[in-house]
Design an enzyme around this catalytic site. Structure first.
Site, PDB file in Angstrom:
ATOM      1  CG  HIS A  67      -1.786   1.134   1.405  1.00  0.00           C
ATOM      2  ND1 HIS A  67      -3.163   1.074   1.319  1.00  0.00           N
ATOM      3  CD2 HIS A  67      -1.523   2.442   1.668  1.00  0.00           C
ATOM      4  CE1 HIS A  67      -3.687   2.262   1.525  1.00  0.00           C
ATOM      5  NE2 HIS A  67      -2.700   3.115   1.739  1.00  0.00           N
ATOM      6  CD  GLU A  68       1.672   3.702   3.649  1.00  0.00           C
ATOM      7  OE1 GLU A  68       2.047   4.759   3.083  1.00  0.00           O
ATOM      8  OE2 GLU A  68       0.589   3.605   4.233  1.00  0.00           O
TER       9      GLU A  68
END
Length: 380
Positions: A67-68
């Site tokens: 996600h990051e």
């Protein structure tokens, strides 16, 4: 949030882990191995449950990292530099050195994170279905199904239009596009974040008092984090507005006192010229900046070693020091500055050291600008 230890680099981005990850990692592993999995599939050996819980927790944090990383990769493609990614208690954070240059870039950077989580949720859901078709172990199916649900939940939660969540940045991008005022858009997004945080705190406390379950306490904790993070982001946005257009040259301490890299630590600590005012000094070698040394790091060396060890042995190397140019905007520098003398910013002009910046330098400029703002407005 600084990393306790660094895992390495992925796609050129430094990835670190904060010690608080151990807490949430333990909660996930314990909750699955001692709760959900034994309840759904009783009768297995305790080692099986623990192995499944630990593996699921590891994959969950890999999902957070994906996600990051998506934020970081898209940010770089849109001209925004990335400091690092830190996984911590409540998830992860990609720290950006500068802000997006347009609402469209902001939209792309913020939107890709929930999209990746949603895709991962779909991938794990498909995996759980296929595993069921081939009559795989029930525990394995439960692990994959849990990962599907948690990733979809992560995508939905992050899409809530409240800063500092990804949805808050999407809201800011929309308001910025509508009004053309990034500062005002940020203020509205952070206000939404505080309101949403208080809603979670109240709901969590009510749930905890009525049921006594840990889930209510956890919900309140998340809400409190959102309030604090949104408030901090709002203050930073306000300061960036005050400092808009101010170059680093106007804030820095020019021609700072430097320490030759081969100076012994003992001479550095006893030298008259280093005894006053400053707690950190640029380190030079043949006139070129090579790092930053603090009095604290030098004082931790024993007296015997200090007689022989040079300053370069305890300095923060230039590769780990924030370096900017004299014409760089102070507003873009602020998100990268952290407290502590080891985090001073060095100002280089064509490779030559021309200044140093500390948080107190920025604070003095902010105080002066705010105190003279009414006078400057009155002259218009």
């Amino acid at each position: 949030m600084r990393a306790t230890f660094v895992l390495g680099r992925i796609a050129g981005v430094r990835v670190g882990v904060h010690w608080s990850v151990l807490f949430i990692f333990g909660i996930i592993a314990f909750g699955l191995s001692q709760g959900r999995l034994p309840h759904a599939y009783p009768g297995r050996a305790w080692a099986v449950y623990w192995a499944a819980g630990l593996c699921t927790a590891v994959v969950f944090f890999a999902s957070l990292l994906a996600h990051e990383l998506a934020h970081a990769v898209v940010a770089r493609r849109n001209g925004v530099e990335v400091d690092d990614i830190v996984l911590w208690l409540l998830g992860g954070a990609a720290r950006l050195k500068t802000e997006a240059s347009s609402p469209g870039a902001e939209l792309r950077i913020a939107g890709v994170g929930p999209l990746v989580s949603l895709l991962l949720g779909g991938f794990f859901a498909l995996g759980a279905w296929l595993l069921t078709l081939v009559s795989a172990s029930g525990i394995v199916v439960e692990m994959v199904a849990w990962l599907a649900a948690i990733n979809v939940l992560l995508a939905v939660f992050n899409a809530v239009p409240a800063a500092p969540l990804d949805g808050g940045r999407l809201l800011r991008a929309f308001l910025w596009w509508r009004t053309g005022d990034r500062l005002r858009a940020t203020a509205n997004a952070t206000m939404a974040g505080r309101v949403f945080g208080w809603v979670l705190v109240v709901l969590g406390l009510v749930l905890f008092l009525k049921t006594g379950t840990f889930g209510g306490f956890w919900l309140a904790l998340i809400g409190w984090f959102l309030i604090a993070a949104a408030t901090t982001e709002g203050r930073q946005a306000q300061l960036r507005g005050v400092l808009a257009g101010v170059p680093v040259r106007d804030v820095m301490t020019p021609e700072p006192l430097t320490v030759p890299a081969d100076t012994t630590i003992a001479d550095f600590l006893t030298g008259v010229r280093y005894r006053y005012r400053h707690s950190a000094f640029p380190v030079t070698d043949d006139g070129a900046a090579v790092g930053l040394v603090t009095l604290d790091s030098a004082r931790r060396v024993s007296q015997t070693e200090a007689q022989a060890l040079p300053v370069r042995a305890v300095m923060v190397p230039l590769s780990k020091v924030i370096v900017v140019g004299p014409e760089s905007p102070v507003a873009d520098l602020m998100p990268r500055m952290e407290p502590g003398p080891e985090h001073r910013v060095l100002v280089l002009d064509r490779g030559m050291l021309v200044g140093i910046v500390s948080p107190s330098d920025v604070s003095r400029m902010v105080t002066w600008l705010m105190s003279t703002a009414p006078k400057r407005r009155g002259r218009r």
